[in-house]
Design a protein around this motif. Structure first.
Motif, PDB file in Angstrom:
ATOM      1  N   ASN A 124       0.806  -1.223   0.000  1.00 51.35           N
ATOM      2  CA  ASN A 124       0.000   0.000   0.000  1.00 51.35           C
ATOM      3  C   ASN A 124       0.840   1.275   0.000  1.00 51.35           C
ATOM      4  O   ASN A 124       0.477   2.259   0.617  1.00 51.35           O
ATOM      5  CB  ASN A 124      -0.972   0.021   1.176  1.00 51.35           C
ATOM      6  CG  ASN A 124      -2.075  -0.989   0.985  1.00 51.35           C
ATOM      7  OD1 ASN A 124      -2.398  -1.384  -0.125  1.00 51.35           O
ATOM      8  ND2 ASN A 124      -2.654  -1.428   2.084  1.00 51.35           N
ATOM      9  N   SER A 125       1.964   1.237  -0.692  1.00 49.29           N
ATOM     10  CA  SER A 125       2.760   2.452  -0.801  1.00 49.29           C
ATOM     11  C   SER A 125       2.032   3.435  -1.712  1.00 49.29           C
ATOM     12  O   SER A 125       1.194   3.044  -2.526  1.00 49.29           O
ATOM     13  CB  SER A 125       4.160   2.145  -1.341  1.00 49.29           C
ATOM     14  OG  SER A 125       4.099   1.821  -2.707  1.00 49.29           O
ATOM     15  N   SER A 126       2.366   4.675  -1.588  1.00 56.18           N
ATOM     16  CA  SER A 126       1.700   5.698  -2.385  1.00 56.18           C
ATOM     17  C   SER A 126       2.069   5.600  -3.861  1.00 56.18           C
ATOM     18  O   SER A 126       1.419   6.193  -4.705  1.00 56.18           O
ATOM     19  CB  SER A 126       2.072   7.086  -1.857  1.00 56.18           C
ATOM     20  OG  SER A 126       3.469   7.271  -1.951  1.00 56.18           O
ATOM     21  N   SER A 127       3.092   4.825  -4.175  1.00 61.16           N
ATOM     22  CA  SER A 127       3.520   4.713  -5.568  1.00 61.16           C
ATOM     23  C   SER A 127       2.905   3.519  -6.295  1.00 61.16           C
ATOM     24  O   SER A 127       3.276   3.237  -7.424  1.00 61.16           O
ATOM     25  CB  SER A 127       5.043   4.638  -5.635  1.00 61.16           C
ATOM     26  OG  SER A 127       5.522   3.605  -4.821  1.00 61.16           O
ATOM     27  N   SER A 128       1.969   2.821  -5.678  1.00 59.92           N
ATOM     28  CA  SER A 128       1.311   1.688  -6.335  1.00 59.92           C
ATOM     29  C   SER A 128       0.442   2.172  -7.491  1.00 59.92           C
ATOM     30  O   SER A 128      -0.131   3.252  -7.434  1.00 59.92           O
ATOM     31  CB  SER A 128       0.450   0.924  -5.333  1.00 59.92           C
ATOM     32  OG  SER A 128       1.260   0.390  -4.320  1.00 59.92           O
TER      33      SER A 128
ATOM     34  N   THR B  72      -8.407   5.790  -8.302  1.00 54.55           N
ATOM     35  CA  THR B  72      -8.749   5.829  -6.882  1.00 54.55           C
ATOM     36  C   THR B  72      -7.639   5.167  -6.057  1.00 54.55           C
ATOM     37  O   THR B  72      -6.650   4.706  -6.591  1.00 54.55           O
ATOM     38  CB  THR B  72     -10.077   5.089  -6.627  1.00 54.55           C
ATOM     39  OG1 THR B  72      -9.937   3.742  -7.064  1.00 54.55           O
ATOM     40  CG2 THR B  72     -11.221   5.764  -7.372  1.00 54.55           C
ATOM     41  N   SER B  73      -7.840   5.110  -4.773  1.00 53.28           N
ATOM     42  CA  SER B  73      -6.879   4.489  -3.870  1.00 53.28           C
ATOM     43  C   SER B  73      -6.681   3.019  -4.240  1.00 53.28           C
ATOM     44  O   SER B  73      -7.655   2.307  -4.506  1.00 53.28           O
ATOM     45  CB  SER B  73      -7.376   4.613  -2.438  1.00 53.28           C
ATOM     46  OG  SER B  73      -6.490   3.969  -1.561  1.00 53.28           O
ATOM     47  N   ILE B  74      -5.460   2.570  -4.230  1.00 49.83           N
ATOM     48  CA  ILE B  74      -5.127   1.204  -4.641  1.00 49.83           C
ATOM     49  C   ILE B  74      -4.803   0.365  -3.408  1.00 49.83           C
ATOM     50  O   ILE B  74      -3.920   0.712  -2.627  1.00 49.83           O
ATOM     51  CB  ILE B  74      -3.953   1.205  -5.623  1.00 49.83           C
ATOM     52  CG1 ILE B  74      -4.337   2.011  -6.861  1.00 49.83           C
ATOM     53  CG2 ILE B  74      -3.539  -0.209  -5.990  1.00 49.83           C
ATOM     54  CD1 ILE B  74      -3.189   2.419  -7.717  1.00 49.83           C
ATOM     55  N   ASN B  75      -5.527  -0.716  -3.251  1.00 48.55           N
ATOM     56  CA  ASN B  75      -5.338  -1.614  -2.117  1.00 48.55           C
ATOM     57  C   ASN B  75      -4.544  -2.831  -2.579  1.00 48.55           C
ATOM     58  O   ASN B  75      -5.017  -3.594  -3.396  1.00 48.55           O
ATOM     59  CB  ASN B  75      -6.688  -2.045  -1.538  1.00 48.55           C
ATOM     60  CG  ASN B  75      -6.532  -2.883  -0.298  1.00 48.55           C
ATOM     61  OD1 ASN B  75      -5.446  -3.070   0.232  1.00 48.55           O
ATOM     62  ND2 ASN B  75      -7.646  -3.413   0.171  1.00 48.55           N
ATOM     63  N   CYS B  76      -3.367  -3.000  -2.040  1.00 47.03           N
ATOM     64  CA  CYS B  76      -2.501  -4.109  -2.479  1.00 47.03           C
ATOM     65  C   CYS B  76      -2.549  -5.308  -1.538  1.00 47.03           C
ATOM     66  O   CYS B  76      -1.852  -6.284  -1.742  1.00 47.03           O
ATOM     67  CB  CYS B  76      -1.067  -3.627  -2.603  1.00 47.03           C
ATOM     68  SG  CYS B  76      -0.841  -2.483  -3.961  1.00 47.03           S
ATOM     69  N   ILE B  77      -3.320  -5.231  -0.509  1.00 48.15           N
ATOM     70  CA  ILE B  77      -3.368  -6.344   0.458  1.00 48.15           C
ATOM     71  C   ILE B  77      -4.219  -7.463  -0.093  1.00 48.15           C
ATOM     72  O   ILE B  77      -5.232  -7.291  -0.655  1.00 48.15           O
ATOM     73  CB  ILE B  77      -3.893  -5.864   1.815  1.00 48.15           C
ATOM     74  CG1 ILE B  77      -2.921  -4.845   2.390  1.00 48.15           C
ATOM     75  CG2 ILE B  77      -4.058  -7.024   2.768  1.00 48.15           C
ATOM     76  CD1 ILE B  77      -3.369  -4.217   3.669  1.00 48.15           C
TER      77      ILE B  77
END
Length: 174
Positions: free
Chosen positions: A149-153, A169-174
């Motif tokens: 969930n880094s801002s660079s995803s 939009t916000s990217i959820n990597c979990i």
């Protein structure tokens, strides 16, 4: 006759080295996040153009074209090791390179940075001859640079109609 020597004294040189060290220490973390952002944008651009290529080839060839992670003789699960784009002649869901009608590999994309990870809603994307995703399966493809969930995803979305677009939009990597 007086000889004038020019140069730095030892004290001036030490002060310069200390100030340079402090500036580098402060700047290094921000350079790392900048590098991660550039790496993520570059990778998602490669992924997006590869999916666009797969869709256009499905329409051009008039057949099913699939995209899946590289593995020895079938589709794998780890997208970070790279992926292949191929004309999918089989119905088994695996890349058929030995028996029956061999799948034709159109393009292979090399592995991505080992510090990053990729999360995808689907293990395999296949496009019909009309450019639509098979079975109407849409999905989101996330490229996560470095930390979770880094801002660079970065991410792209593949709709059931086959349309490929950037996720803003916000990217959820979990």
């Amino acid at each position: 006759m007086k000889i004038i020597q020019s140069g730095f004294t030892l004290v001036e040189m030490m002060v310069t080295v200390v100030v340079s060290g402090i500036l580098i220490t402060v700047a290094a973390p921000s350079m790392n996040s900048l590098y991660e952002g550039i790496r993520a944008r570059s990778a998602i651009s490669t992924i997006e153009s590869s999916f666009t290529f797969a869709r256009s080839q499905a329409v051009s060839y008039g057949g099913r074209v699939s995209v899946c992670p590289l593995s020895t003789s079938s589709c794998g699960t780890d997208w970070t090791k790279g992926f292949s784009i191929f004309i999918d002649n089989g119905t088994t869901g695996t890349m058929d390179t030995t028996g029956g009608i061999a799948d034709v590999i159109l393009r292979e994309v090399d592995a991505f940075n080992s510090n990053d990870f990729i999360k995808s809603d689907l293990a395999r994307y296949s496009f019909n001859p009309d450019g639509m995703v098979i079975n109407g399966n849409s999905g989101t493809f996330r490229y996560c640079a470095g930390a979770t969930n880094s801002s660079s995803s970065e991410a792209i979305s593949i709709s059931a109609s086959g349309r490929i677009s950037n996720v803003t939009t916000s990217i959820n990597c979990i």
